[in-house]
Design an enzyme around this catalytic site. Structure first.
Site, short mmCIF file in Angstrom:
data_model
loop_
_atom_site.label_atom_id
_atom_site.label_comp_id
_atom_site.label_asym_id
_atom_site.label_seq_id
_atom_site.Cartn_x
_atom_site.Cartn_y
_atom_site.Cartn_z
N PHE A 51 24.50 -26.17 -7.33
CA PHE A 51 25.40 -25.70 -8.23
C PHE A 51 26.83 -26.39 -8.68
O PHE A 51 27.13 -26.97 -7.64
CB PHE A 51 25.86 -24.39 -7.85
CG PHE A 51 24.58 -23.27 -7.69
CD1 PHE A 51 24.10 -22.80 -8.66
CD2 PHE A 51 24.15 -23.00 -6.34
CE1 PHE A 51 22.93 -22.01 -8.75
CE2 PHE A 51 23.13 -22.38 -6.26
CZ PHE A 51 22.53 -21.52 -7.42
N GLU A 52 26.91 -26.42 -9.88
CA GLU A 52 28.17 -27.21 -10.06
C GLU A 52 29.41 -26.92 -9.57
O GLU A 52 30.57 -27.65 -9.52
CB GLU A 52 28.28 -27.11 -11.74
CG GLU A 52 28.92 -25.73 -12.36
CD GLU A 52 28.86 -25.48 -13.68
OE1 GLU A 52 29.49 -25.72 -14.20
OE2 GLU A 52 27.43 -25.04 -14.27
N ALA A 53 29.48 -25.66 -8.98
CA ALA A 53 30.93 -25.48 -8.31
C ALA A 53 30.87 -26.36 -6.81
O ALA A 53 31.93 -26.57 -6.38
CB ALA A 53 30.83 -23.93 -7.87
#
Lengths: 257, 345
Positions: A51-53
């Site tokens: 996930f990009e976070a």
């Protein structure tokens, strides 16, 4: 015997089959995340979700509402930074991404920025790129999961937020995007499409049960190419539907839409 | 691949700029200007604990360029966003780097009028904010497009103390055309690269799990870009779930994400990210976030809602008390730890 299912369930089940065990996948929330979870629980227990976070290889206990929430980081091997995840994609470690958008054109370019008006005063403003331009630029195979209708499948995106095959042919690589990357498949409620290798135009490769080639074309704003052999998509199995409904999305956040 | 001899053979080297984005650059990428600023900042380890109201009054001014830490609703400085509205800040610049509920609040107060857009307007799987959308469609906000990674890269460049970093995104798209990036030809490989100018915000506000009074911070879970953001910002305000002792920080320095000299103010604000999700502490209040989205559809109701929940509140605790108080916080803690899924709970 056929089992009843809705269009969203069909799209998710069909897309999940593409994700082989051991692959890496960069993904957002919603239907793509459901497909990833379903794949993880059925055919690909070692599918690594990023996930990009910043979360790397989580084991999702339920559908995350945000890619930065506690569920998205549940039992991950590492929680890192956005830079770390995006650069993992940029280095060539990430096989797939799933994206969507308000508009998609015949070369698989996506618009998630605005429709109508001007950029500084749009008629309808959407979130913008988020991580989509990054994933669509860096990941090896970009896939799109979206409902098919002629307003969404347009001849030309009003704004290219995320690169597909750009203007077709070799234009994506001429623009400087990493060699070997690009749109791979599009999954809709009606069909599965890929991109013809020379022109890079979208083409039908499989039609979903209950739909005809004509239905697919009638709900598309541009002329679709047709693969030499068009198959009929295997409907969701009972097993796929059971796991999707009971384990992946019991509250029907996505499949209830 | 060019060899050193080939490079030397060319009498004069220039880097070829292939294309320039048409977007506006809202912040100064000059590292020497930033160094001059940082040179004057105190490095003394002094007590920086103060109230949130005092911190916003002292360090956040009309017209400043602001960046918020966290990931939209997750570990975001929500209490500080409310305080910015209460103090009526206007004409700010804002870094829309995966901003969701924080963006929604700042739009409600029309606190900014220029924006770097990575992810804006939406609340991920929850849908889009009618209020944020309306403000962005009003034509009153100057907007430059970027991507989430682009903003990470820009903040990274500032944290590195260099004017830009190159990347391979943006190429071939309208996102590039409406950005302030440039495409150059790489002098080593000939490949096309998008440049990301350093982003030094005037002020960053970051919500963390723990800090000492000097500003040594611990963040658990994902960082997004907050390690870099504290380094890039000219001024950094920390809000924390709890203050801890300097002794505790020194017991395990490997836990420290942000060192004290980057920090200007430390404000203890328990549940300071409510109604967002603070990882390992409390889950998001989905019911209340839905209420926001629903009430925004009616301007009169929304005005009343903001009056009740922000403008008439003395502080964040009053907001929390109006929305379920400690009982709600304990329930969100149970949900965070998935205890509601365990038997007999």
């Amino acid at each position: 015997m056929t089992t009843a299912y809705n269009p969203m369930e069909l799209m998710i089940c069909v897309a999940a089959r593409e994700l082989e065990d051991g692959a890496t996948l960069a993904v957002g929330t919603g239907a793509p995340c459901a497909a990833a979870m379903l794949a993880q629980k059925l055919n690909s227990p070692n599918l690594s979700i990023m996930f990009e976070a910043g979360s790397i290889s989580p084991q999702l206990p339920e559908m995350p509402i945000s890619v930065g929430d506690s569920r998205a980081g549940h039992k991950a091997v590492m929680v890192s930074t956005m830079g770390a995840v995006m650069e993992t994609c940029q280095r060539g470690y990430v096989d797939y991404t799933f994206l969507g958008g308000a508009q998609i054109d015949k070369y698989g370019n996506l618009n998630s920025t605005y429709v109508g008006g001007t950029h500084q005063k749009p008629k309808v403003r959407f979130p913008g790129s988020g991580g989509a331009n990054d994933f669509g630029s860096f990941c090896w195979k970009m896939m799109v999961l979206t409902v098919q209708d002629a307003r969404r499948f347009v001849e030309k995106c009003e704004f290219i937020t995320t690169p597909g095959w750009l203007q077709g042919g070799n234009s994506r690589y001429e623009a400087g995007l990493p060699e070997g990357t690009g749109p791979y498949k599009v999954f809709t409620n009606m069909a599965i499409m890929d991109f013809e290798p020379e022109s890079k135009r979208m083409r039908i490769i499989s039609v979903n049960p209950g739909y005809s080639i004509k239905d697919v074309q009638d709900n598309c704003g541009f002329e679709l190419l047709k693969a030499p052999k068009i198959t009929e998509t295997e409907p969701p199995t009972e097993m796929e539907l059971r796991v999707l409904r009971e384990e992946v999305d019991p509250h029907r956040y996505v499949i209830g839409r | 691949m060019k060899t050193q001899a080939m490079i030397e053979e060319q009498e004069y080297m220039t880097i070829n700029i292939i294309k320039k984005g048409m977007g506006e650059l809202f912040t100064d990428p000059d590292p020497d200007h930033a160094r001059r600023f940082f040179q004057k900042k105190t490095r003394k380890m002094v007590n920086k604990a103060m109230t949130l109201s005092e911190a916003i009054k002292t360090f956040v001014h009309d017209g400043d360029y602001l960046a918020t830490g966290g990931f939209g609703g997750n570990r975001s400085p929500i209490a500080a966003c409310h305080e910015i509205l209460r103090q009526g800040r206007t004409k700010m610049g804002f870094c829309g780097h995966t901003t969701t509920h924080d963006f929604e609040i700042l739009c409600a107060g029309e606190a900014f009028d220029r924006l770097d857009a990575g992810y804006i307007v939406g609340l991920e799987a929850r849908g889009l904010s009618p209020c944020a959308r309306k403000y962005m469609q009003s034509g009153r906000v100057r907007v430059t497009e970027w991507t989430n990674y682009s903003l990470s890269a820009r903040i990274r460049a500032a944290a590195m103390g260099v004017p830009f970093v190159p990347a391979r995104n943006l190429l071939g798209t309208d996102t590039f055309d409406t950005s302030a990036s440039m495409i150059i030809e790489c002098p080593y490989t000939g490949k096309k690269l998008s440049l990301h100018p350093a982003l030094y915000p005037d002020v960053a506000i970051i919500h963390v799990h723990e800090s000492d009074v000097y500003g040594n911070c611990r963040i658990r879970g994902i960082l997004k870009s907050d390690n870099d953001l504290a380094r890039a910002a000219k001024r950094t305000i920390i809000t924390c779930e709890r203050l801890i002792s300097n002794e505790e920080i020194r017991r395990d320095p490997s836990e420290t994400t942000i060192p004290y000299f980057l920090v200007d103010a430390v404000c203890e604000v328990p549940f300071g990210n409510y109604p967002g999700n603070m990882v390992y502490e409390y889950f998001s209040d989905e019911e209340h976030l839905r209420e926001w989205l629903k009430v925004e559809e009616d301007p009169d109701l929304f005005r009343e809602f903001l009056k009740k929940n922000i403008y008439d509140c003395k502080d964040h605790h009053e907001y929390i008390n109006k929305n379920g108080g400690m009982e709600k916080m304990l329930r969100l803690r149970t949900i965070e730890h998935l205890l509601h899924k365990e038997a007999n709970k």
